[in-house]
Design an enzyme around this catalytic site. Structure first.
Site, PDB file in Angstrom:
ATOM      1  N   ASP B  12       0.861  -1.187   0.000  1.00 20.48           N
ATOM      2  CA  ASP B  12       0.000   0.000   0.000  1.00 20.48           C
ATOM      3  C   ASP B  12       0.895   1.233   0.000  1.00 20.48           C
ATOM      4  O   ASP B  12       1.761   1.380   0.867  1.00 20.48           O
ATOM      5  CB  ASP B  12      -0.889  -0.021   1.249  1.00 20.48           C
ATOM      6  CG  ASP B  12      -2.038   0.965   1.147  1.00 20.48           C
ATOM      7  OD1 ASP B  12      -3.113   0.636   1.673  1.00 20.48           O
ATOM      8  OD2 ASP B  12      -1.858   2.047   0.564  1.00 20.48           O
ATOM      9  N   ASP B 106      -3.640   2.542  -5.363  1.00 18.98           N
ATOM     10  CA  ASP B 106      -2.419   2.522  -4.544  1.00 18.98           C
ATOM     11  C   ASP B 106      -2.269   1.250  -3.717  1.00 18.98           C
ATOM     12  O   ASP B 106      -1.580   1.233  -2.713  1.00 18.98           O
ATOM     13  CB  ASP B 106      -2.394   3.760  -3.628  1.00 18.98           C
ATOM     14  CG  ASP B 106      -3.615   3.836  -2.730  1.00 18.98           C
ATOM     15  OD1 ASP B 106      -4.514   2.987  -2.888  1.00 18.98           O
ATOM     16  OD2 ASP B 106      -3.672   4.736  -1.880  1.00 18.98           O
ATOM     17  N   GLU B 107      -2.957   0.180  -4.095  1.00 24.24           N
ATOM     18  CA  GLU B 107      -2.945  -1.049  -3.300  1.00 24.24           C
ATOM     19  C   GLU B 107      -2.739  -2.266  -4.186  1.00 24.24           C
ATOM     20  O   GLU B 107      -3.375  -2.381  -5.232  1.00 24.24           O
ATOM     21  CB  GLU B 107      -4.319  -1.226  -2.642  1.00 24.24           C
ATOM     22  CG  GLU B 107      -4.371  -0.927  -1.172  1.00 24.24           C
ATOM     23  CD  GLU B 107      -5.754  -1.270  -0.666  1.00 24.24           C
ATOM     24  OE1 GLU B 107      -5.864  -2.290   0.018  1.00 24.24           O
ATOM     25  OE2 GLU B 107      -6.705  -0.543  -0.994  1.00 24.24           O
TER      26      GLU B 107
END
Lengths: 371, 383
Positions: B12, B106-107
């Site tokens: 993350d 973003d993961e």
């Protein structure tokens, strides 16, 4: 008002017109049948304001009168009553009581004066065709009608009349069918568009025989009467596209194939095609026709070869297989000829043999790769 | 057959949008920064850890965030930038990991099962993290565990800028002392039910019989009980192509100006159609969404012939809008979505020259690519 009628005969007649009634109507009275008795003749009418359909039958009755009866509950009960005479008793308050061998059923009717009036055939022109000719005209074209409400002109069949002939034309912009009958008496140059729904109903009500049918029309409406059944509907108020200019004048390449073999091959191959496009590629080399389809997403593919007669340069052209299958269904001839030019121009399909008094022409646009 | 030991890593990017803003403007580093929409009506997309100390968190209304942390620097997000950095990180992971899933911008989840025969998975993941940070200069955290759930919670614990490996068999010990709201899916409603039952920590859940939780929360109760034990069976599904393209706009002020709404609708339709053509796809379904000030949200969709053309989408979008819109009611948000994609194979049209139109759109798109998406628009959509 009181009458006695056979339950099965009534059900049979109601089933012919029940399709007119929409599931969700704005006006509650449109969920009713209008029953009207005049001189022992019962007329039942259903309408959705666009289409009006009526049937007539004999009943036992001493008085005349009319009443609106809710269609759904009446149909449901008739379907569950075994064949027997039913007595309908209607009182001043529009309450309907049905007496059968099994018991009594009651429901609330509505004031018949509120039922919408059917359009009158004022200033109507008419022509006469056989029932089977009209039936064929509908059956061979209706499937190609568009469902796109944004283009209303294409959502019906275009009736194009000329001296003693009537052409039925339907298109959804991707394909087009024109079926011509040259045995329409009294027809004169004129044209109008009839919506899909009433034609579907008519299709189920007409017999496939030589009964003479008079078709009437005026500026706004279309009327057909056959025996005890009559139908009228509003015409589509739009201009049908100028389809004649899109019929290719000379497609030089001619592919002749056995219609049912070609159709079966398409059906099999289409199982392996991409489900959103139904794309089948036809590759024609000499006297061999190759059909291929693939679905990259599921790694499936199909490939068949069949014999054909071909007069033209080698060609590769892609079509929506569903379109071709449906079009081939409209023809009854043993062989069909497919006239082609380039991979991005319309193809023409014609039967090789034709019946007397009829002419069938079908157009289909190809799928274009990488435009 | 013996089940292989599973290794799942969850990566993350730390306060991703903020980190990108800092790369663009180093002066922001170490300051309380809030990234989000407009001050009046927007929400916080992310904020720096300095701002988090004041209680600001993502998805909070901007107005409230400013109240909590009045000295914070407000930054309007620049979405194109984020996509570019996200893709950069994705590319690095794709080049190294055998199987991964991009869970959001973003993961990422990585399935490292089986790699333990050749590498030490923990060491391998640390090296991957270092590689990402060296190349992109973006801080990133990871959690490594036996399944996606524990890995995600571990990342959360490791943040900011750290990493954590939960050994196989130690899942329960790791989870037990954490507050229940750390379990993904536990929102305010579940939390209040659990608190009522006297449950504060994940460990407390395990002390209850399974069916008691089911009685209170239904099916979700059973799932929650499993999750509290660190049991989770969802697999890492590989990255897939987008299934729809959409855009929506929350207006500065609610409006019932139909002319304005229609011009917005056209602008947004042109925008999604442009994106669609860049992906070299056709769409067979279009949807319009309207949200009213009371947050009542309605949407309507319809299938169309496969196309990529603005002039075919726009009439349908307008028609959907008119069917959907409650006349006179102010609108808070308007959105357009295209879906049901197909590859470029155009069905020819008898009455409309398809290839001429596609040349037109090619020319339009070339101009948009060269001078910007908003350089060219339909007259109707220009205000």
């Amino acid at each position: 008002m009181k009458f006695i009628v056979s339950s099965s005969a009534l059900l049979k007649h109601l089933q012919q017109i029940n399709g007119v009634i929409n599931a969700n109507t704005v006006l509650p009275i449109l969920e009713d049948f209008l029953f009207e008795i005049e001189d022992k003749k019962l007329t039942v009418v259903a309408t959705d304001l666009e289409t009006v359909m009526g049937v007539q039958m004999d009943v036992e009755s001493k008085t005349d009168g009319k009443i609106c009866i809710p269609a759904r509950i009446l149909m449901d009960s008739l379907k569950n009553i075994s064949d027997q005479p039913l007595t309908f008793n209607i009182d001043k308050n529009f309450s309907v009581e049905i007496t059968s061998d099994n018991g009594k059923y009651k429901m609330m009717g509505e004031n018949p004066d509120n039922f919408p009036k059917a359009p009158e055939a004022d200033d109507a022109n008419n022509f006469t065709v056989t029932s089977s000719a009209l039936l064929n005209g509908i059956n061979k074209t209706l499937f190609a009608v568009s469902n796109d409400d944004l283009r209303p002109a294409m959502t019906g069949i275009f009736f194009e009349l000329s001296k003693n002939a009537v052409q039925f034309v339907a298109t959804d912009a991707h394909r087009l069918v024109r079926y011509k009958r040259t045995d329409a008496t009294n027809a004169n140059a004129d044209s109008f568009i009839v919506p899909k729904k009433p034609l579907n109903l008519l299709k189920n009500a007409l017999p496939d025989n030589d009964d003479e049918i008079t078709v009437s029309y005026n500026n706004n409406h279309f009327f057909v009467t056959h025996g005890e059944t009559r139908l009228s509907c509003r015409l589509i108020d739009a201009r049908f596209p100028d389809y004649k200019v899109v019929i290719p004048a000379d497609n030089p390449y001619k592919l002749t194939v056995n219609r049912t073999d070609f159709q079966s091959a398409l059906r099999r191959i289409n199982i392996f095609s991409n489900k959103s496009t139904n794309q089948v590629v036809l590759s024609i080399n000499g006297s061999e026709l190759q059909l291929t389809a693939q679905d990259v997403d599921f790694s499936s593919e199909g490939n068949e070869r069949m014999n054909c007669e071909y007069d033209g340069e080698d060609l590769q052209i892609a079509f929506n297989a569903k379109f071709l299958i449906e079009l081939l269904n409209a023809s009854e001839s043993e062989n069909v000829v497919v006239e082609l030019s380039t991979p991005n121009k319309a193809g023409i399909i014609k039967p090789t043999e034709k019946e007397e008094n009829e002419e069938l022409l079908m157009l289909v646009m190809p799928l274009m790769l990488n435009v | 057959m013996v089940q292989p030991i599973t290794y799942i890593a969850h990566f993350d990017l730390d306060s991703f949008f903020y980190s990108v803003e800092v790369l663009n403007n180093p002066e922001l580093a170490g300051k309380a920064v809030i990234v989000g929409g407009s001050r009046e009506r927007g929400v916080v997309t992310t904020c720096s850890y300095e701002a988090r100390k004041f209680g600001v968190h993502s998805a909070m209304p901007m107005k409230k965030a400013v109240e909590l942390c009045p000295h914070a620097i407000l930054v309007r997000g620049s979405h194109g930038q984020y996509g570019k950095f996200s893709k950069w990180v994705t590319d690095i992971i794709a080049s190294k990991a055998p199987k991964f899933q991009k869970a959001s911008i973003d993961e990422f989840y990585l399935d490292l099962t089986g790699m333990d025969k050749f590498f030490n998975p923990f060491q391998w993941t640390i090296e991957l993290r270092q590689l990402i940070m060296d190349e992109t200069r973006l801080p990133i955290s990871f959690g490594l565990a036996s399944n996606k759930l524990v890995a995600k919670i571990a990342t959360d614990e490791a943040k900011p800028n750290g990493y954590l490996f939960i050994q196989h068999g130690k899942e329960k010990d790791f989870l037990a002392p954490l507050p229940v709201k750390k379990i993904p899916g536990v929102g305010t409603h579940t939390l209040s039910v659990l608190n009522e039952m006297g449950i504060e920590l994940i460990g407390d859940i395990l002390r209850l019989p399974k069916n008691e939780l089911e009685n209170r929360l239904g099916k979700w109760g059973l799932e929650l009980w499993d999750k509290a034990q660190g049991l989770h069976h969802s697999t890492v599904s590989e990255w897939r192509e987008a299934k729809s393209i959409s855009t929506e706009n929350t207006f500065e002020t609610n409006t019932n100006d139909v002319e304005f709404l229609l011009s917005e609708l056209i602008r947004m339709t042109e925008r999604v159609a442009f994106e669609l053509r860049q992906d070299e796809k056709l769409a067979g379904c279009i949807a319009v969404k309207i949200r009213y000030p009371n947050f009542e949200t309605t949407s309507k969709q319809t299938t169309i012939d496969y196309t990529f053309r603005d002039d075919e989408f726009i009439p349908v979008a307008k028609d959907l809008f008119h069917q959907l819109y409650k006349k006179g009611t102010p609108v808070r948000l308007l959105g357009v979505r295209l879906s049901d994609f197909a590859n470029i194979t155009m069905q020819g049209n008898l009455f409309d020259d398809v290839s001429r139109k596609s040349n037109l759109y090619k020319a339009i798109d070339n101009i948009k690519l060269k001078y910007g998406k908003n350089y060219l628009a339909k007259g109707r959509s220009i205000k």
